[in-house]
Structure formats: structure tokens, C-alpha cells
Enzyme design. Structure first.
Site, PDB file in Angstrom:
ATOM      1  N   LEU A 196       0.846  -1.185   0.000  1.00 30.97           N
ATOM      2  CA  LEU A 196       0.000   0.000   0.000  1.00 30.97           C
ATOM      3  C   LEU A 196       0.885   1.241   0.000  1.00 30.97           C
ATOM      4  O   LEU A 196       1.687   1.447   0.921  1.00 30.97           O
ATOM      5  CB  LEU A 196      -0.916   0.003   1.227  1.00 30.97           C
ATOM      6  CG  LEU A 196      -1.945  -1.143   1.270  1.00 30.97           C
ATOM      7  CD1 LEU A 196      -2.621  -1.208   2.638  1.00 30.97           C
ATOM      8  CD2 LEU A 196      -2.987  -0.982   0.167  1.00 30.97           C
ATOM      9  N   SER A 253       5.987   3.091   1.265  1.00 30.46           N
ATOM     10  CA  SER A 253       4.839   2.191   1.226  1.00 30.46           C
ATOM     11  C   SER A 253       4.865   1.243   2.412  1.00 30.46           C
ATOM     12  O   SER A 253       5.877   1.100   3.102  1.00 30.46           O
ATOM     13  CB  SER A 253       4.834   1.381  -0.073  1.00 30.46           C
ATOM     14  OG  SER A 253       5.916   0.463  -0.090  1.00 30.46           O
ATOM     15  N   SER A 254       3.721   0.607   2.620  1.00 32.10           N
ATOM     16  CA  SER A 254       3.627  -0.514   3.548  1.00 32.10           C
ATOM     17  C   SER A 254       3.705  -1.778   2.693  1.00 32.10           C
ATOM     18  O   SER A 254       2.776  -2.106   1.959  1.00 32.10           O
ATOM     19  CB  SER A 254       2.303  -0.470   4.333  1.00 32.10           C
ATOM     20  OG  SER A 254       2.185  -1.592   5.181  1.00 32.10           O
ATOM     21  N   THR A 255       4.842  -2.452   2.779  1.00 28.74           N
ATOM     22  CA  THR A 255       5.085  -3.622   1.940  1.00 28.74           C
ATOM     23  C   THR A 255       4.078  -4.722   2.236  1.00 28.74           C
ATOM     24  O   THR A 255       3.632  -4.888   3.370  1.00 28.74           O
ATOM     25  CB  THR A 255       6.518  -4.134   2.180  1.00 28.74           C
ATOM     26  OG1 THR A 255       7.434  -3.073   1.926  1.00 28.74           O
ATOM     27  CG2 THR A 255       6.850  -5.303   1.269  1.00 28.74           C
TER      28      THR A 255
END
Length: 389
Positions: free
Chosen positions: A75, A99-101
Site C-alpha cells: 500500500l 509504502s507498507s510492503t
């Protein structure tokens, strides 16, 4: 606050079924840490025309926000080094810079880190802080040091970690330098891609310790997850354990090749037919080998005004290029500049084909203060040494 215990258990279940989550201790961490806490102030979701649709935590229906938070995907949380989802009122253009992997990647790396109780871990690239929180749960907050280059990203991650109950060591700085004040570490893990493993990470790791990082070049693909073990003499050796793709370390990120490509490739010094198709460079392992053979090369696709496919290799720093033209199933290459890029890359591709196309996991790696050496056992033509400095 919406209780997401069910979503966390479901996430742990999916990761277990995928074969990624195998340790009961890491499963407990996944079930304990709320991913949604680490997505404030919001995320950018892909929209039509290559744009991004901002979705902020505030103003989104709670159930929808939870569904977004527990998607099995990365995200995007920042565009262009500054823009967050609470700022624009509608879809925007931009390039992801934080981002949030995806949880499957985060947990897979943590499992491969092989941590034990009491281990001190250095994380390069705090990002949202979610992986930091998982490590804090597993190891204790005092055993985790995490470094983030972007002050705003670092501040948001630190706030999220505090909200989640973890007062760990969050540092704002250049992760390529590690964090010597709390060294030595048992484990170093990077959540960004680097062109090579910085030797300072090796120096800051205890003998027998592990460094885990995505290496191989600056392309958004064609990179591998390197796992090396540090020796008593401050060298490290290991191998590429799989494909891996992360955002490039901020100081190593490159601006996409643009402008007038015909001007970049106007003056050729040679022209010939290729021995292998440059379309190989669209595949992961050939792209990895190309970046070992010509570390400064960047692969660019374009379309001419007539609608014809164009392929190029550029090394802007060395003002060199290779441009390819297809003609009834064969390819010609024009090369110019002080470095014949395709002449460097093509032998690596032909040697790889002759070796029966070994996988990226066959690549071994040795790091010393003088050089990085990559090789595939039994194939002398598949060996590269990159001197430092």
C-alpha cells in the site's frame, strides 16, 4: 477504534497456508500487531490513467478502512517524497516513495532472518513501522534499531510505534551508514533495495551474524534477496536466496530516463546483429545478470511516432548507449559512448544460456571492504567482481 483481531488472525492464516509464516513466535506477532495503525494518515490506491486515489484513515468508513489495511498487497503511503493521502482532494499523479510492503514479503523476510531471543537487529528503512513493530513484539523493543532517511516518514512511524506500545530505537538518518552507536548487531535487514551491500553494515554485524538485503542494481525488477553471514575477518559470504523487489534506497534512487531518446542515441560507434534477443532483459534472471555485467546500464522501453517498439540501454553517467532494432525476428544493435554496453551484457546472457539457464538462487556472493564478487559455481564465465571506490 475498530477491533481487528479477526482480520489479524485471518492474515496469519493466509500467510501460514502460503508457506511463509512457519514460526509460532512470528505468528503471534502477526496476530498481535494491527497493520492499520501503521497506515496513517492514509494510502494511495491505483486509479485510472496511472493516477493515484487518496484514501485517508479519517473520513473512510471503518469497515472499508480495515478491508484496505488487510489487503494482501503493498500500500503506497507517500508520493514524490512529500505527498500523503490526507492532502489531495482527488486522484493525483506521482511516483511512490514510501509504502507498507505486502505482509507476505515482510513476514517472509523476517522468517528468513533466523532471529533468536536476545538478538539485536538493525533495520534499514523504517517505512510505516509495521515490520519494526513485528520485531519489537518478537524480540523486545530494546533489541530493535530502525533507521529511516525521510524525517516525516520517520516521525509518522515513531508515532505509530508508540501508539502500538513500542518505544523502540527509531533513528532518522542515512541507512546506508547503518547506526554504529548501537552496534554490533546480530542481524541487519534492509526494507529498501541497494546496489550493493554497504560494507559498513558488515562492520556493524557480529561474526556469525546475518545481513539480509535486496541487491543487484537499480531496476525495479531483476534484483535478488541476498543473505550473507559475517565472518571473523569482517568479510561476508552467502547467496541470493530468491527474487526480491523494493523501492531503491532514497540516496540511490534514479530519475527515469526521459527526454529525447533519439538525441541520447544519435552517434553510434558500431552496429551489428545481436547474438541473443534483447527481449531477454524483460525477464528477471537475465535482468539480474545484465546489471552485474554493466552496473550502470538502465533498460528503457519506448514507442516511436510510427508505433514501433524501441528498446534501449543507457548509462547516463558514462554517456553510453545501446539501441536495438527488430527486423523480421532478428535484432540489430547500435552502440555509442566510451562503454559498449551490449558487448558487456551479451556474453553474460550467452554464458547463462549455455549453462542451462540457472536460477537466481544459484548466485553466490562475497563481500569484502575492497570488492563485491558474484558467481555461479562451476561456470567461470558467470563471475563478476565489482571493486569499491
Amino acid at each position: 477504534m475498530t477491533d481487528t483481531a479477526d482480520e489479524r488472525r485471518a492474515l496469519a492464516g493466509r500467510l501460514t497456508r502460503a508457506g511463509v509464516l512457519t514460526s509460532p513466535r512470528w505468528r503471534a506477532a502477526v496476530e498481535a500487531v494491527p497493520r492499520e495503525l501503521f497506515l496513517n494518515p492514509g494510502v494511495f490506491l491505483p486509479a485510472e490513467g496511472g493516477r493515484w486515489r487518496p484514501v485517508s484513515a479519517v473520513g473512510t468508513e471503518p469497515a472499508e478502512w480495515v478491508r484496505i489495511a488487510y489487503r494482501d498487497e503493498s500500500l503506497t503511503t507517500q508520493l514524490d517524497g512529500h505527498l500523503t493521502a490526507d492532502q489531495p482532494s482527488g486522484p493525483v499523479n506521482g511516483f511512490p516513495t514510501s509504502s507498507s510492503t505486502t505482509p507476505v514479503t515482510v513476514v517472509d523476510m523476517l522468517e528468513k532472518l533466523e532471529v533468536e531471543d536476545g538478538h539485536q537487529v538493525l533495520e534499514i528503512g523504517t517505512g510505516t513501522g509495521y515490520s519494526s513493530a513485528l520485531m519489537c513484539f518478537r524480540l523486545g523493543e530494546d533489541n530493535v534499531t530502525t533507521v529511516e532517511v525521510d524525517p516525516d516518514v520517520s516521525a509518522r512511524a515513531d508515532a505509530a510505534l508508540e501508539t502500538a506500545g513500542y518505544s523502540t530505537w527509531t533513528v532518522t538518518g542515512d541507512g546506508l551508514l547503518g547506526h554504529p552507536r548501537r552496534a554490533p548487531y546480530d542481524r541487519v535487514v534492509a526494507t529498501c533495495a541497494v546496489r550493493r551491500i554497504p560494507y559498513t553494515w558488515i562492520r556493524q554485524t557480529k561474526p556469525g551474524g546475518i545481513v539480509l538485503a535486496t541487491v543487484g542494481g537499480s531496476w525495479h525488477y531483476g534484483t535478488g534477496l541476498a543473505k550473507v553471514t559475517v565472518a571473523d575477518d569482517c568479510t561476508a559470504e552467502g547467496r541470493i536466496i530468491g527474487r526480491s523487489s523494493f523501492m531503491q534506497a532514497r540516496s540511490q534512487a534514479e530519475v527515469p530516463i526521459g527526454g529525447d531518446l533519439s538525441a541520447r542515441s544519435a552517434y553510434a560507434d558500431s552496429e551489428r546483429e545481436t547474438k541473443v534477443s534483447p527481449l531477454l532483459l524483460e525477464d528477471w534472471m537475465p535482468a539480474f545478470l545484465a546489471q552485474l555485467a554493466a552496473p550502470g546500464a538502465r533498460f528503457t522501453r519506448a514507442t516511436s511516432l510510427e508505433g514501433n517498439r524501441q528498446l534501449h540501454l543507457f548509462d547516463p553517467d558514462r554517456e553510453s548507449f545501446a539501441s536495438f532494432t527488430e527486423n523480421y525476428g532478428t535484432w540489430a544493435v547500435r552502440q555509442g559512448g566510451p562503454v559498449a554496453l551490449w558487448d558487456a551484457i551479451e556474453p553474460a546472457l550467452t554464458a547463462w544460456q549455455a549453462a542451462d539457464r540457472p536460477d537466481i538462487t544459484e548466485v553466490r556472493l562475497r563481500v569484502t571492504k575492497e570488492a563485491h564478487t558474484y558467481w555461479i559455481d562451476g561456470h567461470p564465465a558467470l563471475r563478476w567482481q565489482h571493486r569499491i571506490g
